[in-house]
Design an enzyme around this catalytic site. Structure first.
Site, PDB file in Angstrom:
ATOM      1  N   ASP A 152       0.817  -1.213   0.000  1.00 22.97           N
ATOM      2  CA  ASP A 152       0.000   0.000   0.000  1.00 22.97           C
ATOM      3  C   ASP A 152       0.852   1.265   0.000  1.00 22.97           C
ATOM      4  OD1 ASP A 152      -2.260  -1.610   0.134  1.00 22.97           O
ATOM      5  OD2 ASP A 152      -2.312  -1.560   2.329  1.00 22.97           O
ATOM      6  N   LYS A 153       0.252   2.346  -0.440  1.00 22.33           N
ATOM      7  CA  LYS A 153       0.929   3.644  -0.491  1.00 22.33           C
ATOM      8  C   LYS A 153       1.613   3.988   0.832  1.00 22.33           C
ATOM      9  CE  LYS A 153      -0.097   8.605  -0.693  1.00 22.33           C
ATOM     10  NZ  LYS A 153      -1.173   9.627  -0.813  1.00 22.33           N
TER      11      LYS A 153
END
Length: 341
Positions: A152-153
């Protein structure tokens, strides 16, 4: 041939970005609110503009923003710019390369960097950096050059990138067959009672908030997901844990830990950005707010990555240090726990 007039682009100049089918349990909901729950990084203004421009369709009919989506409706959104796979612009972004040879590389992704372009993130991604630094990276089925897996970011840590078609196939097979090794370190809310354990529960999109995943314990929906966890350190109202993935589903650790009552610290999407454990004292609230500022993201780091080299067959294992923001946050909790007992 498409033409433009004073009223903006014609239908032929638009690109379909999203297509959703409302689930059987969908209660009537305005289409703009429905799409806010489905499209990551979308703003209300952007969705309302799409509706105003006639770019939201339900069952192949243009609708206004107040249209009520019902069960079974097929909703699609069109925008003037092409989808992200047409926007893989090379960008000179520095990469933290842990290892590299002729067929693969391992990078340490910082928190805040999106792995691949998508809605609201068309530049500054890991893929934009990779296509700048490396020529002829192989495409996977999603047109994401070199990408074998993703994080994820706002998760930091290790990723392996394939530089050849053969390496892509070999590495992807290892991830699919669960022979790769992935260990994450997470700071979670609450005192995790068992020193170690296994969380099992199929994961799928949340039926009402499509930006979230959720557990279907009966296995009637979603894909199998298995997470093995071990307590590393107990810090009072939070616990530092190691999580090893047997499967690699979207948001797996974040959802599984929430499922057993231990949401990741400062995980905004899953409610960890609120005080979930602790006291009602003002000083404690101030302490937690300061800890949120030190670590302005979910407390999750992809620390260890292991796989078989696609050419040599050698088992390779890489380890990374926790980033400063996690270290500083953990130190704050460690100090608080020592002085509050």
């Amino acid at each position: 041939m498409a033409t433009e007039d004073s009223f903006g682009p014609s239908q032929d100049d638009l690109f379909e970005h999203y297509r959703f089918t409302a689930s059987k349990g969908q209660e009537p909901l305005r289409v703009d609110k429905f799409l806010m729950n489905f499209i990551e990084n979308a703003t209300r203004n952007k969705i309302q503009k799409a509706a105003k421009d006639g770019n939201i369709w339900v069952n192949d009919i243009i609708v206004k923003q107040n249209y009520k989506v019902k069960a079974g409706d097929e909703v699609k959104v069109l925008f003037e710019h092409p989808p992200y796979e047409f926007l893989l612009t090379p960008e000179n972004i520095p990469l933290s390369i842990v290892y590299e040879d002729e067929v693969l590389l391992v990078v340490n992704k910082p928190a805040g960097m999106v792995v691949h372009p998508g809605h609201g993130n068309y530049s500054g991604t890991l893929i934009n950096a990779l296509v700048y630094h490396f020529d002829n990276l192989p495409n996977n089925s999603s047109e994401r050059p070199g990408l074998v897996h993703r994080i994820d970011k706002d998760t930091s840590g290790l990723l392996v990138i394939a530089k050849t078609e053969a390496a892509m196939t070999h590495l992807a097979k290892q991830f699919f067959e669960k022979t790769s090794e992935r260990e994450y370190v997470a700071l979670v809310w609450g005192n995790v009672e068992a020193d170690r354990g296994t969380i099992e529960g199929h994961l799928a999109r949340h039926p009402k908030n499509r930006l979230q995943m959720t557990v279907f314990p009966e296995g009637d929906e979603g894909k199998e997901a298995v997470t093995h966890y071990k307590v590393l350190e107990r810090l009072g109202y939070v616990t530092l844990v190691s999580c090893k993935l047997e499967t690699g589903r979207t948001h797996q650790i974040r959802v599984h830990m929430k499922y057993i009552g231990h949401t990741l610290f400062n995980d905004e999407r899953y409610g960890g950005d609120k005080i979930l454990k602790g006291t009602t004292f003002t000083k404690y609230k101030q302490f937690v707010e300061n800890a949120f500022k030190v670590l302005p993201r979910q407390a999750l780091h992809a620390k260890t990555l292991g796989f078989e080299h696609p050419v040599t067959g050698e088992m390779m294992r890489f380890d990374s240090e926790l980033p400063d923001d996690m270290v500083n946050c953990i130190d704050k909790w460690r100090n608080y726990a020592q002085h509050s007992t």
